[in-house]
Design a protein around this motif. Structure first.
Motif, PDB file in Angstrom:
ATOM      1  N   ALA A 160       0.828  -1.208   0.000  1.00 45.50           N
ATOM      2  CA  ALA A 160       0.000   0.000   0.000  1.00 45.50           C
ATOM      3  C   ALA A 160       0.863   1.259   0.000  1.00 45.50           C
ATOM      4  N   THR A 161       1.966   1.229   0.734  1.00 47.36           N
ATOM      5  CA  THR A 161       2.865   2.383   0.775  1.00 47.36           C
ATOM      6  C   THR A 161       3.535   2.594  -0.582  1.00 47.36           C
ATOM      7  N   ALA A 162       3.884   1.510  -1.253  1.00 46.81           N
ATOM      8  CA  ALA A 162       4.479   1.620  -2.592  1.00 46.81           C
ATOM      9  C   ALA A 162       3.499   2.273  -3.566  1.00 46.81           C
ATOM     10  N   ALA A 163       2.243   1.909  -3.479  1.00 44.88           N
ATOM     11  CA  ALA A 163       1.243   2.518  -4.355  1.00 44.88           C
ATOM     12  C   ALA A 163       1.103   4.007  -4.064  1.00 44.88           C
ATOM     13  N   ARG A 164       1.079   4.364  -2.784  1.00 46.15           N
ATOM     14  CA  ARG A 164       0.950   5.786  -2.420  1.00 46.15           C
ATOM     15  C   ARG A 164       2.198   6.577  -2.817  1.00 46.15           C
ATOM     16  N   ALA A 165       3.344   5.924  -2.875  1.00 47.15           N
ATOM     17  CA  ALA A 165       4.585   6.601  -3.256  1.00 47.15           C
ATOM     18  C   ALA A 165       4.660   6.871  -4.753  1.00 47.15           C
ATOM     19  N   GLY A 166       3.708   6.368  -5.517  1.00 51.97           N
ATOM     20  CA  GLY A 166       3.662   6.653  -6.938  1.00 51.97           C
ATOM     21  C   GLY A 166       4.188   5.560  -7.836  1.00 51.97           C
ATOM     22  N   TYR A 167       4.451   4.390  -7.278  1.00 54.24           N
ATOM     23  CA  TYR A 167       4.890   3.270  -8.111  1.00 54.24           C
ATOM     24  C   TYR A 167       3.686   2.612  -8.777  1.00 54.24           C
ATOM     25  N   GLU A 168       3.845   2.218 -10.031  1.00 57.35           N
ATOM     26  CA  GLU A 168       2.789   1.524 -10.762  1.00 57.35           C
ATOM     27  C   GLU A 168       2.857   0.015 -10.558  1.00 57.35           C
ATOM     28  N   THR A 169       4.061  -0.502 -10.321  1.00 56.55           N
ATOM     29  CA  THR A 169       4.236  -1.931 -10.065  1.00 56.55           C
ATOM     30  C   THR A 169       5.311  -2.121  -9.014  1.00 56.55           C
TER      31      THR A 169
END
Length: 264
Positions: A183-192
């Motif tokens: 979830a943190t990776a998604a919020r950081a702007g990563y697509e995958t």
């Protein structure tokens, strides 16, 4: 079950690696044989961006795709490794640990010959896509929220400043992740984000936990050919088992006592 998609994970390609990474190193001769097997398989090599477009519903994948990925940023990457890929017209994705390749940077990786940050653009020009592998290579699922955000944001920012364009893809060090990390990776702007799992991916895999096959020095060309045929390993997606969850809780407790640990 969706057809298997092999996503290969390489580290160093060298004849005389440091002992700590030797298990995950292949020789240049072995690597060339692996790449020839990829070419002979009839599969279509694609980058993680192409896979992301499919998983997000933006574009279809070509028939029988395969992905080649490289973690950390060892010294061979922008030289003979990139040359071997380019000679065969094979695209790939390199996930770089910025603290290990930037001048004055700090990481948890033990000493090893690493590439330098000023060669990242060269690597991209050779046909390799660039992704983030965090700053220090810590076990992300054991970090505090603040530490986790810093690992994900700071590595992304360094690579984007260097390349002058977004870097939307992440690889978790040693594959360590959790629902909070994803979830943190998604919020950081990563697509995958890619994990490890030592499993075949699929066209229905999770965008923030793409399964990869970790290539060890003990693996043979026959192993590579089996994976290219879509056999020899479990096919993702699937849920974490009790052992994986218990191991995560143990590592969290250890980190609480001793601080962030090298993921490896």
């Amino acid at each position: 079950m969706s057809p298997a998609v092999p996503v290969f994970l390489y580290h160093a390609v060298m004849d005389d690696p440091p002992a700590w990474i030797a298990e995950f190193t292949v020789t240049p001769r072995e690597f060339a044989a692996h790449l020839d097997a990829v070419v002979d398989s009839g599969r279509t090599p694609v980058t993680i961006s192409a896979f992301a477009d499919h998983l997000a519903g933006r574009a279809p994948l070509p028939p029988r795709p395969v992905l080649l990925t490289f973690d950390d940023g060892f010294a061979d990457l922008p030289g003979p490794t990139a040359d071997a890929l380019a000679a065969r017209g094979l695209p790939a994705t390199a996930y770089l640990t910025t603290g290990a390749i930037a001048a004055g940077g700090r990481s948890l990786l033990p000493p090893a010959p690493m590439m330098s940050l000023d060669r990242v653009a060269e690597l991209e020009r050779s046909g390799m896509e660039i992704g983030s592998h965090t700053v220090t290579h810590a076990q992300l699922d054991t970090l505090t929220d603040r530490q986790l955000r810093a690992e994900l944001h700071d590595s992304k920012a360094v690579l984007e400043d260097t390349l002058g364009h977004p870097v939307p893809h992440l690889a978790y060090p040693h594959g360590y992740n959790s629902p909070r990390v994803r979830a943190t990776a998604a919020r950081a702007g990563y697509e995958t984000a890619t994990a490890v799992r030592h499993a075949l991916s699929s066209e229905q895999d999770e965008r923030y936990r793409i399964a990869r096959l970790i290539v060890r020095r003990s693996h043979t060309v026959a192993d590579v050919e089996t994976w290219l045929a879509g056999d020899g390993a479990r096919i993702a997606p699937y849920r974490d088992g009790p052992k994986t969850i218990a191991w995560r809780w143990y590592r969290r407790a250890r980190t609480a006592l001793h601080g962030p640990a090298f993921a490896g």
